[in-house]
Design a protein around this motif. Structure first.
Motif, PDB file in Angstrom:
ATOM      1  N   VAL A   1     -59.287 -76.727  -4.432  1.00 51.18           N
ATOM      2  CA  VAL A   1     -57.969 -77.001  -5.051  1.00 51.18           C
ATOM      3  C   VAL A   1     -57.161 -76.194  -4.109  1.00 51.18           C
ATOM      4  O   VAL A   1     -57.099 -74.840  -4.173  1.00 51.18           O
ATOM      5  CB  VAL A   1     -57.895 -76.569  -6.430  1.00 51.18           C
ATOM      6  N   PRO A   2     -55.873 -76.713  -3.597  1.00 46.50           N
ATOM      7  CA  PRO A   2     -54.890 -76.054  -2.716  1.00 46.50           C
ATOM      8  C   PRO A   2     -54.346 -74.912  -3.634  1.00 46.50           C
ATOM      9  O   PRO A   2     -53.952 -75.095  -4.877  1.00 46.50           O
ATOM     10  CB  PRO A   2     -53.868 -76.980  -2.231  1.00 46.50           C
ATOM     11  N   GLY A   3     -54.193 -73.868  -3.046  1.00 49.44           N
ATOM     12  CA  GLY A   3     -53.337 -72.507  -3.747  1.00 49.44           C
ATOM     13  C   GLY A   3     -52.088 -72.890  -3.795  1.00 49.44           C
ATOM     14  O   GLY A   3     -51.452 -73.807  -3.276  1.00 49.44           O
ATOM     15  N   PRO A   4     -51.340 -71.829  -4.411  1.00 48.28           N
ATOM     16  CA  PRO A   4     -49.850 -72.107  -4.494  1.00 48.28           C
ATOM     17  C   PRO A   4     -48.960 -72.020  -3.264  1.00 48.28           C
ATOM     18  O   PRO A   4     -48.229 -72.911  -2.826  1.00 48.28           O
ATOM     19  CB  PRO A   4     -49.334 -71.072  -5.334  1.00 48.28           C
ATOM     20  N   VAL A   5     -49.470 -71.302  -2.106  1.00 48.93           N
ATOM     21  CA  VAL A   5     -48.905 -71.427  -0.890  1.00 48.93           C
ATOM     22  C   VAL A   5     -49.292 -72.572  -0.219  1.00 48.93           C
ATOM     23  O   VAL A   5     -48.247 -73.151   0.475  1.00 48.93           O
ATOM     24  CB  VAL A   5     -49.288 -69.964  -0.122  1.00 48.93           C
ATOM     25  N   GLN A   6     -50.493 -73.133  -0.228  1.00 49.19           N
ATOM     26  CA  GLN A   6     -50.718 -74.320   0.414  1.00 49.19           C
ATOM     27  C   GLN A   6     -49.981 -75.474  -0.260  1.00 49.19           C
ATOM     28  O   GLN A   6     -49.598 -76.404   0.337  1.00 49.19           O
ATOM     29  CB  GLN A   6     -52.292 -74.608   0.464  1.00 49.19           C
TER      30      GLN A   6
ATOM     31  N   ALA B   1     -47.002 -75.475  -1.820  1.00 48.76           N
ATOM     32  CA  ALA B   1     -45.815 -75.210  -1.317  1.00 48.76           C
ATOM     33  C   ALA B   1     -45.401 -75.773  -0.003  1.00 48.76           C
ATOM     34  O   ALA B   1     -44.351 -76.492   0.477  1.00 48.76           O
ATOM     35  CB  ALA B   1     -45.281 -73.751  -1.191  1.00 48.76           C
ATOM     36  N   PHE B   2     -46.391 -75.639   1.059  1.00 52.95           N
ATOM     37  CA  PHE B   2     -46.195 -76.230   2.362  1.00 52.95           C
ATOM     38  C   PHE B   2     -46.316 -77.654   2.414  1.00 52.95           C
ATOM     39  O   PHE B   2     -45.457 -78.383   3.074  1.00 52.95           O
ATOM     40  CB  PHE B   2     -47.235 -75.532   3.404  1.00 52.95           C
ATOM     41  N   ALA B   3     -47.149 -78.325   1.402  1.00 53.54           N
ATOM     42  CA  ALA B   3     -47.329 -79.414   1.488  1.00 53.54           C
ATOM     43  C   ALA B   3     -46.100 -80.386   0.785  1.00 53.54           C
ATOM     44  O   ALA B   3     -45.607 -81.150   1.258  1.00 53.54           O
ATOM     45  CB  ALA B   3     -48.514 -79.925   0.559  1.00 53.54           C
ATOM     46  N   GLU B   4     -45.499 -79.641  -0.237  1.00 57.23           N
ATOM     47  CA  GLU B   4     -44.366 -80.106  -0.877  1.00 57.23           C
ATOM     48  C   GLU B   4     -43.148 -80.068  -0.236  1.00 57.23           C
ATOM     49  O   GLU B   4     -42.381 -81.284  -0.261  1.00 57.23           O
ATOM     50  CB  GLU B   4     -44.087 -79.314  -2.320  1.00 57.23           C
ATOM     51  N   CYS B   5     -42.966 -79.142   0.691  1.00 57.79           N
ATOM     52  CA  CYS B   5     -41.796 -78.859   1.571  1.00 57.79           C
ATOM     53  C   CYS B   5     -41.888 -79.489   3.014  1.00 57.79           C
ATOM     54  O   CYS B   5     -40.907 -79.364   3.767  1.00 57.79           O
ATOM     55  CB  CYS B   5     -41.471 -77.603   1.523  1.00 57.79           C
TER      56      CYS B   5
ATOM     57  N   CYS C   1     -50.105 -74.713  13.629  1.00 57.56           N
ATOM     58  CA  CYS C   1     -49.698 -73.315  13.139  1.00 57.56           C
ATOM     59  C   CYS C   1     -49.861 -72.979  11.710  1.00 57.56           C
ATOM     60  O   CYS C   1     -49.884 -71.622  11.486  1.00 57.56           O
ATOM     61  CB  CYS C   1     -48.172 -73.094  13.744  1.00 57.56           C
ATOM     62  N   THR C   2     -50.135 -74.078  10.877  1.00 55.58           N
ATOM     63  CA  THR C   2     -50.039 -73.916   9.471  1.00 55.58           C
ATOM     64  C   THR C   2     -51.031 -72.900   8.964  1.00 55.58           C
ATOM     65  O   THR C   2     -50.465 -72.094   8.014  1.00 55.58           O
ATOM     66  CB  THR C   2     -49.995 -75.246   8.821  1.00 55.58           C
ATOM     67  N   PRO C   3     -52.316 -72.723   9.060  1.00 58.47           N
ATOM     68  CA  PRO C   3     -53.127 -71.837   8.739  1.00 58.47           C
ATOM     69  C   PRO C   3     -52.408 -70.397   8.922  1.00 58.47           C
ATOM     70  O   PRO C   3     -52.452 -69.525   7.835  1.00 58.47           O
ATOM     71  CB  PRO C   3     -54.268 -72.079   9.503  1.00 58.47           C
TER      72      PRO C   3
ATOM     73  N   ILE D   1     -39.416 -72.217   6.119  1.00 60.57           N
ATOM     74  CA  ILE D   1     -38.861 -71.117   5.520  1.00 60.57           C
ATOM     75  C   ILE D   1     -38.624 -71.822   4.039  1.00 60.57           C
ATOM     76  O   ILE D   1     -38.749 -70.901   3.232  1.00 60.57           O
ATOM     77  CB  ILE D   1     -37.357 -70.738   6.210  1.00 60.57           C
ATOM     78  N   ASP D   2     -38.341 -73.074   3.988  1.00 60.75           N
ATOM     79  CA  ASP D   2     -38.381 -73.929   2.689  1.00 60.75           C
ATOM     80  C   ASP D   2     -39.626 -73.505   1.815  1.00 60.75           C
ATOM     81  O   ASP D   2     -39.605 -73.433   0.717  1.00 60.75           O
ATOM     82  CB  ASP D   2     -37.948 -75.127   2.697  1.00 60.75           C
ATOM     83  N   SER D   3     -40.732 -73.946   2.636  1.00 62.56           N
ATOM     84  CA  SER D   3     -42.194 -73.428   2.105  1.00 62.56           C
ATOM     85  C   SER D   3     -42.361 -72.445   1.557  1.00 62.56           C
ATOM     86  O   SER D   3     -42.999 -72.090   0.426  1.00 62.56           O
ATOM     87  CB  SER D   3     -43.197 -73.997   3.079  1.00 62.56           C
ATOM     88  N   VAL D   4     -42.052 -71.388   2.220  1.00 60.62           N
ATOM     89  CA  VAL D   4     -42.104 -69.774   1.723  1.00 60.62           C
ATOM     90  C   VAL D   4     -41.560 -69.651   0.358  1.00 60.62           C
ATOM     91  O   VAL D   4     -41.972 -69.185  -0.546  1.00 60.62           O
ATOM     92  CB  VAL D   4     -41.774 -68.738   2.928  1.00 60.62           C
ATOM     93  N   HIS D   5     -39.870 -70.056   0.299  1.00 58.42           N
ATOM     94  CA  HIS D   5     -39.080 -69.902  -0.707  1.00 58.42           C
ATOM     95  C   HIS D   5     -40.059 -70.749  -1.964  1.00 58.42           C
ATOM     96  O   HIS D   5     -40.160 -70.093  -3.210  1.00 58.42           O
ATOM     97  CB  HIS D   5     -37.930 -70.098  -0.722  1.00 58.42           C
TER      98      HIS D   5
END
Length: 161
Positions: free
Chosen positions: A86-91, A93-97, A105-107, A146-150
């Motif tokens: 199950v994707p964690g919150p950081v993953q 966020a990257f998918a959502e944004c 580069c994503t990993p 950057i949006d994904s990090v936030h």
């Protein structure tokens, strides 16, 4: 056959004892022995960031670190961000944004984000830019990263509330 070294390390929360050649780099140990192909091999010189892992919590270019240097350490990879699939919150966020883009580069970006948010749970844009500056995104989509990090910061804050 060359000399073998015995090392002990933790990979994504699981202890391992390994017999390795002294020239083995951490990237090869993770990818070839453990099938952790989310750790990307790219420049193999430690400059692009695709192979970033966290070694004792510190972002590290696994392509330029000898595996024996990780003896006694805890190594976190992008696979450890979703131990049950199950994707964690950081993953998430990257998918959502749209921070995934081509995905190469994503990993490394996810691992940098994880380390950043542990140190600075609510980073400003300048902090995010500074942290991700060590990794290269060839899609030139840094704003989505950057949006994904936030977004990841917000998700982590929600989870801890």
């Amino acid at each position: 056959m060359s000399e073998q070294l015995t090392i002990g390390l933790e990979i994504d929360g699981r202890p391992h004892t390994e017999e390795i050649e002294p020239r083995t780099v951490l990237l090869d140990l993770l990818r070839e022995r453990h099938g952790l192909t989310g750790v990307k091999a790219s420049c193999e010189r430690g400059v692009c960031g695709a192979c970033t892992t966290l070694v004792d919590g510190v972002p590290t270019a696994s392509c330029s670190m000898f595996a024996f240097s990780a003896d006694g350490s805890s190594v976190e990879t992008v696979a450890g961000q979703s131990p049950d699939g199950v994707p964690g919150p950081v993953q998430r966020a990257f998918a959502e944004c749209g921070g995934f883009q081509c995905g190469y580069c994503t990993p490394g970006m996810i691992m940098l984000t994880t380390a950043l948010l542990r140190e600075h749970p609510e980073p400003d844009d300048a902090q995010v830019r500074e942290w991700i500056s060590s990794n290269i995104c060839r899609c030139t989509g840094y704003q989505m990263i950057i949006d994904s990090v936030h977004r990841a910061a917000a998700l982590l804050k929600e989870e801890s509330a």
